[in-house]
Design an enzyme around this catalytic site. Structure first.
Site, PDB file in Angstrom:
ATOM      1  N   ASP A   9       0.819  -1.215   0.000  1.00 11.59           N
ATOM      2  CA  ASP A   9       0.000   0.000   0.000  1.00 11.59           C
ATOM      3  C   ASP A   9       0.853   1.265   0.000  1.00 11.59           C
ATOM      4  O   ASP A   9       2.031   1.230   0.362  1.00 11.59           O
ATOM      5  CB  ASP A   9      -0.879   0.034   1.267  1.00 11.59           C
ATOM      6  N   ASP A  10       0.205   2.342  -0.388  1.00 10.74           N
ATOM      7  CA  ASP A  10       0.697   3.728  -0.228  1.00 10.74           C
ATOM      8  C   ASP A  10       1.667   4.199  -1.312  1.00 10.74           C
ATOM      9  O   ASP A  10       2.182   5.301  -1.225  1.00 10.74           O
ATOM     10  CB  ASP A  10       1.347   3.968   1.159  1.00 10.74           C
ATOM     11  N   HIS A  68      -5.793   9.197   0.496  1.00  9.33           N
ATOM     12  CA  HIS A  68      -5.536   8.423   1.709  1.00  9.33           C
ATOM     13  C   HIS A  68      -6.310   8.914   2.937  1.00  9.33           C
ATOM     14  O   HIS A  68      -5.849   8.823   4.083  1.00  9.33           O
ATOM     15  CB  HIS A  68      -4.036   8.354   2.024  1.00  9.33           C
ATOM     16  N   HIS A  96       3.851  -2.362   3.031  1.00  9.08           N
ATOM     17  CA  HIS A  96       3.923  -1.025   2.436  1.00  9.08           C
ATOM     18  C   HIS A  96       5.266  -0.881   1.733  1.00  9.08           C
ATOM     19  O   HIS A  96       6.302  -1.178   2.349  1.00  9.08           O
ATOM     20  CB  HIS A  96       3.784   0.046   3.533  1.00  9.08           C
ATOM     21  N   HIS A 153      -5.912   2.977  -3.883  1.00  7.49           N
ATOM     22  CA  HIS A 153      -5.839   3.097  -2.426  1.00  7.49           C
ATOM     23  C   HIS A 153      -6.392   4.478  -2.039  1.00  7.49           C
ATOM     24  O   HIS A 153      -5.894   5.123  -1.127  1.00  7.49           O
ATOM     25  CB  HIS A 153      -4.383   2.925  -1.978  1.00  7.49           C
TER      26      HIS A 153
HETATM   27 ZN   LIG Z   1      -2.438   3.102   3.356  1.00  8.64          ZN
END
Ligand SMILES: [Zn+2]
Length: 393
Positions: free
Chosen positions: A200-201, A255, A342, A251
């Site tokens: 993620d991210d 955020h 991540h 995602h």
């Molecule tokens: Zn995230």
């Protein structure tokens, strides 16, 4: 008079017979050579049959009058010999590769090794001389020893090489199939334990790209859930992720915790994210991982997407510790898991580097979320939230 005649007759007989005898004896010598040659090979074969009497003889065939291929099997383990047809000497298979083609032959075998196996295995196999050859009518199989591979692998390591692939290098005649299946490398296997890695991210530049390289080197794929407002700056990274067989999901645009956001903002945020993504890749986003895993029934109904959370959380953002991540995954991973990480931390990149060979060695394949669903026969539905992709939910 009578005596003389006898002497003359005797002399005549001797002069006639001696060349004949010499001729006969030469002829016998030639015959003897041929006889000895095949006899030598025959002797070697007989000796090897005695030596391997606890095994089943599975092949005893002469190739192009050059060598005899002799093979035995016991509990699936192959023992094979190549015997020179004339001298009866045991030879290396390599002797029957044309001298000026040996380098190309090696190159081809190495190419196939890297196509089929993760680098940590191919790196060892390409230098391993412990090879057993199974010579078949239309292909050969090279079995390799797993000695020296770290982490240790239990799999049988072998390459199936169709003669079409190597016909120019062989110094003996073989049968060529007009249609044959190329050893085209690694295929994900329905019967293997399979888990999905998700990051993620991102996109996160060099860290994301490093993970993509590690996945490639280990015959693995992953799903990257990316943040919409970072996509434009990470174009190159996005394309690199996709070009290496990985998958990208949304995602969110910025955020934010979706549970606290207005539904209309979430909807417009997803539309904006999809527009940017489509501008870069020409494709739509179908998967959404909500930030923090926070999702509501209303959002699920409003967005025409499949929602993906996880069932194993490495907490890599909290611990920032390679060992923690590696141990957590190795202790908990099981078939059908979705693992959360991540691509924002070096410790995560380092953990992935250690994890991928370890997982492979322990019989796991690592894939993207859509690949995991495919392998499990699960049809990913829109408006639905998944935490894992085990066969029975
Ligand atoms: Zn995230």
């Amino acid at each position: 008079m009578k005596e003389v005649n006898i002497k003359i007759i005797l002399a005549a007989i001797i002069t006639m017979v001696i060349p004949l005898l010499i001729f006969e004896s030469n002829k016998n010598n030639n015959l003897l050579d041929v006889f000895n040659e095949s006899k030598l090979a025959e002797q070697t074969i007989n000796d090897l049959i005695v030596l391997n009497e606890d095994k089943e003889l599975v092949a005893n065939k002469t190739y192009d009058k050059k060598f005899i291929y002799l093979a035995f099997k016991k509990a699936d383990e192959l023992t094979s010999y190549i015997i020179d047809s004339k001298t009866g000497e045991e030879k290396e298979f390599y002797n029957y590769i044309k001298d000026d083609k040996k380098e190309e032959f090696n190159k081809k075998i190495n190419e196939l090794l890297y196509l089929k196996y993760p680098n940590f295995i191919a790196d060892v196999l390409k230098n391993s001389s412990k090879r057993t050859y199974e010579i078949k009518d239309n292909e050969m199989i090279i079995y390799f020893s797993s000695e020296g591979i770290v982490p240790k692998v239990e799999d049988d390591l072998f390459l199936k090489v169709n003669y079409n692939e190597i016909k120019d290098y062989l110094d003996f005649k073989v049968t060529l199939d007009s249609d044959y299946e190329l050893e085209n490398g690694y295929n994900f296997d329905k019967n293997k334990k399979t888990i999905a890695f998700s990051f993620d991210d991102g996109p996160n530049g060099s860290r994301t790209n490093k993970i993509v390289s590690l996945l490639k080197e280990n015959k693995a794929h992953a799903t990257f859930f990316m943040v919409g407002n970072k996509m434009e700056a990470g174009k190159e990274t996005i394309l690199n992720v996709l070009n290496n067989g990985n998958e990208i999901g949304s995602h969110s645009y910025d955020h934010k915790n979706m549970k606290r956001a207005k539904l209309e903002d979430i909807i417009s945020g997803e539309a904006k994210t999809n527009d940017i993504y489509k501008g870069i890749t020409g494709k739509d986003l179908n998967l959404l991982r909500p930030p923090y895993g926070n999702i509501t029934k209303e959002i699920k109904e409003a967005l025409n997407m499949t929602f993906i959370n996880w069932n194993l959380d490495t907490e890599d953002w909290l611990h920032r510790n390679k060992k923690h991540i590696v141990d957590y995954v190795m202790e908990n991973a099981s078939d059908g898991d979705i693992i959360l990480m991540h691509d924002s931390y070096d410790t995560t990149v380092d953990a992935v580097e250690e994890l991928l060979p370890l997982l492979y060695a322990n019989g796991f394949q690592v894939v993207s979320i859509s690949e995991l669903a495919n392998l499990k026969g699960i049809n990913l539905e829109t408006h639905t939230l998944y935490h894992n992709l085990k066969e029975v939910q």
